[in-house]
Design an enzyme around this catalytic site. Structure first.
Site, PDB file in Angstrom:
ATOM      1  N   ARG A 165       0.833  -1.229   0.000  1.00 12.19           N
ATOM      2  CA  ARG A 165       0.000   0.000   0.000  1.00 12.19           C
ATOM      3  C   ARG A 165       0.860   1.268   0.000  1.00 12.19           C
ATOM      4  O   ARG A 165       0.523   2.256   0.654  1.00 12.19           O
ATOM      5  CB  ARG A 165      -0.911   0.053   1.232  1.00 12.19           C
ATOM      6  N   SER A 237     -10.788  -0.777   3.725  1.00  9.15           N
ATOM      7  CA  SER A 237      -9.930  -0.940   4.907  1.00  9.15           C
ATOM      8  C   SER A 237      -9.554   0.438   5.439  1.00  9.15           C
ATOM      9  O   SER A 237      -8.958   1.231   4.711  1.00  9.15           O
ATOM     10  CB  SER A 237      -8.628  -1.653   4.536  1.00  9.15           C
ATOM     11  N   GLU A 333      -4.969   3.732   6.638  1.00 13.58           N
ATOM     12  CA  GLU A 333      -4.657   3.704   5.202  1.00 13.58           C
ATOM     13  C   GLU A 333      -5.387   4.874   4.526  1.00 13.58           C
ATOM     14  O   GLU A 333      -4.910   5.438   3.545  1.00 13.58           O
ATOM     15  CB  GLU A 333      -5.145   2.382   4.603  1.00 13.58           C
TER      16      GLU A 333
HETATM   17  N1  EPU Z   1     -10.019 -10.792  10.702  1.00 14.87           N
HETATM   18  C1  EPU Z   1     -10.689 -10.926  11.893  1.00 14.87           C
HETATM   19  N2  EPU Z   1     -11.790 -10.149  12.108  1.00 14.87           N
HETATM   20  C2  EPU Z   1     -12.252  -9.284  11.183  1.00 14.87           C
HETATM   21  C3  EPU Z   1     -11.557  -9.156   9.962  1.00 14.87           C
HETATM   22  C4  EPU Z   1     -10.439  -9.915   9.740  1.00 14.87           C
HETATM   23  O1  EPU Z   1     -10.310 -11.700  12.759  1.00 14.87           O
HETATM   24  O2  EPU Z   1     -13.265  -8.623  11.458  1.00 14.87           O
HETATM   25  C5  EPU Z   1      -8.810 -11.634  10.479  1.00 14.87           C
HETATM   26  C6  EPU Z   1      -9.084 -13.058  10.077  1.00 14.87           C
HETATM   27  O3  EPU Z   1      -8.102 -13.840  10.692  1.00 14.87           O
HETATM   28  C7  EPU Z   1      -8.816 -13.095   8.588  1.00 14.87           C
HETATM   29  C8  EPU Z   1      -7.716 -12.069   8.474  1.00 14.87           C
HETATM   30  O4  EPU Z   1      -8.021 -11.083   9.456  1.00 14.87           O
HETATM   31  O5  EPU Z   1      -8.398 -14.343   8.178  1.00 14.87           O
HETATM   32  C9  EPU Z   1      -7.642 -11.403   7.120  1.00 14.87           C
HETATM   33  O6  EPU Z   1      -8.915 -10.849   6.783  1.00 14.87           O
HETATM   34  P1  EPU Z   1      -9.274 -10.526   5.254  1.00 14.87           P
HETATM   35  O7  EPU Z   1      -8.973 -11.676   4.371  1.00 14.87           O
HETATM   36  O8  EPU Z   1     -10.680  -9.984   5.212  1.00 14.87           O
HETATM   37  O9  EPU Z   1      -8.227  -9.426   4.846  1.00 14.87           O
HETATM   38  P2  EPU Z   1      -7.620  -8.151   5.571  1.00 14.87           P
HETATM   39  O10 EPU Z   1      -6.199  -8.410   5.892  1.00 14.87           O
HETATM   40  O11 EPU Z   1      -8.523  -7.717   6.679  1.00 14.87           O
HETATM   41  C10 EPU Z   1      -6.718  -7.136   3.323  1.00 14.87           C
HETATM   42  C11 EPU Z   1      -6.842  -5.861   2.548  1.00 14.87           C
HETATM   43  C12 EPU Z   1      -8.202  -5.779   1.864  1.00 14.87           C
HETATM   44  C13 EPU Z   1      -8.311  -6.958   0.914  1.00 14.87           C
HETATM   45  C14 EPU Z   1      -8.171  -8.258   1.725  1.00 14.87           C
HETATM   46  C15 EPU Z   1      -8.151  -9.487   0.842  1.00 14.87           C
HETATM   47  C16 EPU Z   1      -5.425  -4.267   3.721  1.00 14.87           C
HETATM   48  C17 EPU Z   1      -5.378  -3.027   4.549  1.00 14.87           C
HETATM   49  N3  EPU Z   1      -6.657  -4.722   3.428  1.00 14.87           N
HETATM   50  O12 EPU Z   1      -7.700  -7.077   4.366  1.00 14.87           O
HETATM   51  O13 EPU Z   1      -8.217  -4.580   1.102  1.00 14.87           O
HETATM   52  O14 EPU Z   1      -9.562  -6.959   0.240  1.00 14.87           O
HETATM   53  O15 EPU Z   1      -6.916  -8.242   2.447  1.00 14.87           O
HETATM   54  O16 EPU Z   1      -6.945  -9.567   0.164  1.00 14.87           O
HETATM   55  O17 EPU Z   1      -4.380  -4.799   3.352  1.00 14.87           O
HETATM   56  C18 EPU Z   1      -8.889  -2.288   1.087  1.00 14.87           C
HETATM   57  O18 EPU Z   1      -7.696  -1.999   0.963  1.00 14.87           O
HETATM   58  O19 EPU Z   1      -9.772  -1.391   1.161  1.00 14.87           O
HETATM   59  C19 EPU Z   1      -9.278  -3.688   1.221  1.00 14.87           C
HETATM   60  C20 EPU Z   1     -10.539  -4.062   1.447  1.00 14.87           C
END
Ligand code: EPU
Length: 338
Positions: A165, A237, A333
């Site tokens: 990012r 995010s 972000e």
């Molecule tokens: N998790 C929780 N609780 C929650 C949300 C997430 O425990 O409410 C934990 C879970 O363990 C899950 C892990 O976080 O397995 C990862 O969650 P998720 O796959 O939803 O991804 P993220 O790391 O929360 C990132 C990006 C998203 C992107 C997803 C999928 C960033 C800041 N965000 O989110 O990007 O869609 O991965 O690749 O890196 C965005 O930038 O606006 C965005 C949505």
């Protein structure tokens, strides 16, 4: 070119903040942008302007006493084709997901995992958008810009300072160059990347990996977790996932054995901020009209009529609670504009 004073930004920020800009300019071509950059109006605002895409990563604290610029450059062309690859040059104002759709429809591989991300092509190259195991810098060949003095400059991918990012356009060169076009390198054949979360299972349920099934699966996963900004204002995010020393992570694991992580390298891991927010008790909680989304804790939402200040206050409280409990500082972000 469109130019307005005291212009409502409601249609230009997905958080749904009803704020005004002192001046708003939208241009259709590079020469229009160059002329505007040489004008009295731009000189007046040279120290107080922002350039937006779809406003899907912005939070306005209130009215913006400055200039807001937006690109409506929307041409798209294949500029070269060789062997299994091709280069597609796209105007900065092209809607990102329409570009993904164009690629999938034409059989061009590389961006299908980035389906359904809000925003526009210019911002994709500034933010280095990423999802489901792919970052856009993986497929960027070069970025065409105008400096705010009106000079053309092309940045090859390796000169863009890409990280998670992150790019040179967000840091050292912030506010100095305006992206006019992005050239992406796409493939006619691909190795699908299905190893993130439920992607593989969903694609298999649809009969196997094609560009269309991957696009469909990713869109369905996003729709199931992320709120539609037309219904509930948000900017995706709100925080980036913090990167911490492996040593600190291993110490934390002794108290919190369920804490997930992704390896960055030998010395560092990335911890999902969504997990930290959920495990600090904030998921689904509100502060006034600003709240934490109940299906993905990384997303802050406007339940209707929230101010940017309220959202910022909520973000501070969450960040402080996480720091107090885990010793990890999460950072936004989203760009806060006050
Ligand atoms: N998790 C929780 N609780 C929650 C949300 C997430 O425990 O409410 C934990 C879970 O363990 C899950 C892990 O976080 O397995 C990862 O969650 P998720 O796959 O939803 O991804 P993220 O790391 O929360 C990132 C990006 C998203 C992107 C997803 C999928 C960033 C800041 N965000 O989110 O990007 O869609 O991965 O690749 O890196 C965005 O930038 O606006 C965005 C949505």
């Amino acid at each position: 070119m469109k130019q307005y004073t005291n212009y409502s930004l409601l249609a230009h920020n997905t958080f749904g903040m009803d704020v005004q800009a002192a001046m708003f300019v939208e241009y259709d071509r590079v020469d229009e942008l160059r002329n505007f950059l040489g004008s009295e109006d731009f000189l007046r605002f040279r120290d107080r302007f922002i350039h937006i895409g779809a406003g899907s990563n912005l939070l306005f604290g209130g009215d913006y006493d400055g200039l807001v610029m937006h690109s409506a450059i929307r041409d798209i062309d294949v500029v070269s084709e060789s062997g299994d690859c091709l280069l597609v040059r796209v105007g900065a104002g092209y809607v990102w997901d329409e570009f993904v759709d164009y690629c999938v429809t034409h059989g061009y591989a590389g961006v299908e995992n980035l389906s359904a991300i809000p925003g526009e092509v210019g911002a994709s190259a500034v933010q280095n958008i990423g999802a489901y195991g792919v970052e856009v810098c993986d497929v960027i060949e070069w970025v065409e810009t105008l400096s705010i003095d009106g000079q053309e400059r092309i940045f090859k991918r390796e000169d863009c300072g890409y990280g998670y990012r992150d790019s040179i356009f967000k840091r050292k060169l912030r506010g100095k160059y305006i992206v006019t076009h992005v050239v992406y390198r796409l493939a006619k054949k691909t190795q699908f990347r299905l190893d993130y979360g439920d992607v593989r299972a969903r694609v298999e349920a649809e009969g196997g990996a094609t560009l269309a099934t991957v696009r469909h699966a990713v869109t369905a996963i996003r729709d199931s977790k992320l709120p539609d900004p037309k219904v509930l204002g948000n900017a995706g995010s709100f925080f980036t996932n913090p990167v911490i020393p492996r040593e600190q992570y291993e110490k934390l694991l002794t108290t919190y054995p369920d804490m997930p992580s992704y390896t960055i390298d030998e010395a560092r891991v990335k911890v999902p901020a969504g997990w930290l927010i959920e495990h600090t008790g904030w998921k689904g909680q509100a502060l006034g009209r600003a709240a934490v989304h109940d299906r993905q804790a990384l997303v802050l939402v406007n339940r209707g009529g929230a101010t940017g200040i309220e959202v910022k206050e909520l973000a501070h409280r969450i960040s402080d609670d996480i720091y107090a409990k885990y010793g990890i500082r999460i950072v936004p972000e989203v760009n806060f504009i006050d």
